[in-house]
Motif scaffolding. Structure first.
Motif, short mmCIF file in Angstrom:
data_model
loop_
_atom_site.label_atom_id
_atom_site.label_comp_id
_atom_site.label_asym_id
_atom_site.label_seq_id
_atom_site.Cartn_x
_atom_site.Cartn_y
_atom_site.Cartn_z
N ASN A 4 0.82 -1.21 0.00
CA ASN A 4 0.00 0.00 0.00
C ASN A 4 0.85 1.26 0.00
O ASN A 4 0.55 2.23 -0.70
N ARG A 5 1.92 1.26 0.81
CA ARG A 5 2.81 2.43 0.86
C ARG A 5 3.54 2.61 -0.47
O ARG A 5 3.73 3.74 -0.92
N MET A 6 3.95 1.51 -1.10
CA MET A 6 4.63 1.60 -2.38
C MET A 6 3.70 2.17 -3.45
O MET A 6 4.09 3.03 -4.24
N TRP A 7 2.44 1.71 -3.46
CA TRP A 7 1.47 2.23 -4.42
C TRP A 7 1.26 3.72 -4.21
O TRP A 7 1.25 4.50 -5.17
N ALA A 8 1.12 4.16 -2.94
CA ALA A 8 0.91 5.58 -2.66
C ALA A 8 2.11 6.41 -3.07
O ALA A 8 1.96 7.51 -3.62
N ALA A 9 3.32 5.89 -2.84
CA ALA A 9 4.53 6.63 -3.20
C ALA A 9 4.66 6.77 -4.71
O ALA A 9 5.00 7.84 -5.21
N LEU A 10 4.38 5.71 -5.45
CA LEU A 10 4.53 5.77 -6.90
C LEU A 10 3.44 6.62 -7.53
O LEU A 10 3.68 7.32 -8.53
N VAL A 11 2.23 6.58 -6.99
CA VAL A 11 1.16 7.42 -7.51
C VAL A 11 1.51 8.89 -7.30
O VAL A 11 1.26 9.74 -8.16
N ALA A 12 2.12 9.20 -6.14
CA ALA A 12 2.52 10.58 -5.88
C ALA A 12 3.56 11.06 -6.87
O ALA A 12 3.62 12.25 -7.20
N VAL A 13 4.41 10.15 -7.37
CA VAL A 13 5.48 10.53 -8.29
C VAL A 13 5.00 10.54 -9.74
O VAL A 13 5.28 11.47 -10.50
N THR A 14 4.27 9.50 -10.14
CA THR A 14 3.91 9.34 -11.55
C THR A 14 2.47 9.73 -11.87
O THR A 14 2.13 9.92 -13.04
N GLY A 15 1.63 9.85 -10.86
CA GLY A 15 0.22 10.14 -11.10
C GLY A 15 -0.57 8.88 -11.39
O GLY A 15 -0.02 7.78 -11.52
N HIS A 16 -1.87 9.03 -11.46
CA HIS A 16 -2.76 7.88 -11.68
C HIS A 16 -3.80 8.25 -12.72
O HIS A 16 -4.49 9.25 -12.59
#
Length: 201
Positions: free
Chosen positions: A75-87
């Motif tokens: 969950n933390r990895m998903w949140a971190a990557l979404v913050a960087v790359t967007g969704h």
């Protein structure tokens, strides 16, 4: 796979009110009497546990993109990557939904496709009747997807794409039904009486 099942049993299954365990030593005092969850309720609880429990555990294979020494949960990895790359949410197409349905490898005969005591047929099957597919590893059968909760049609994967094939008797059924309603009932067997009165002479 066995490790995953063990984790589900230890972290989720054993806390259910109707848990029976893998053997009699793990069975509750009144497990059958406590059984009160429907399949839909069980799936809802499992989904919640996966998201809020399983995916909250740290995984050494997942590292924070800005701090490689820090292990994070899925969950933390998903949140971190979404913050960087967007969704960007991408809706599924009709073909995507068919692709996600359960599938079986079937033969296309003269009468169509026989599936669970039902026959499905469509004129689009004509070029492929009694012919083998290109899948030699599947003995020349075709990929057929089905919805167990709506068995009035199936989808056959043909070289030109998906073909929706209706059940030949679908027009005779006026109400919604599932595959459970179409299963043949077991033959009735008379249970012999254990104690028959002795014949009088």
């Amino acid at each position: 796979m066995e490790r995953t099942f063990r984790s589900i049993a230890d972290g989720f299954s054993q806390y259910l009110p109707d848990h029976t365990g893998s053997d009699v030593s793990q069975r509750g005092a009144a497990a059958e009497g406590d059984a009160c969850l429907s399949l839909a309720q069980l799936l809802e609880l499992l989904d919640e546990w996966v998201v809020c429990g399983w995916q909250e555990r740290r995984n050494e294979a997942l590292r924070h993109p800005m701090m490689s020494q820090v292990a994070v949960s899925p969950n933390r990895m998903w949140a971190a990557l979404v913050a960087v790359t967007g969704h960007v949410p991408v809706p599924l197409s009709a073909d995507d939904y068919v692709e996600l349905l359960p599938m079986r490898w079937q033969t296309i005969n003269d009468y169509g496709i026989r599936f669970g005591y039902r026959t499905y047929d469509h004129a689009g099957l004509n070029p492929y009747r009694r012919r083998r597919s290109t899948r030699a590893d599947k003995n020349g059968r075709f990929d057929v997807h089905h919805n167990p909760y709506a068995p009035s049609r199936v989808w056959a994967r043909l070289p030109e794409g998906w073909l929706e094939v209706p059940w030949i008797h679908a027009g005779a059924v006026r109400r919604p039904f599932t595959g459970v309603h179409l299963r043949p009932r077991p033959a009735h067997r008379e249970v012999p009486l254990l104690h028959r009165p002795a014949p009088r002479c």
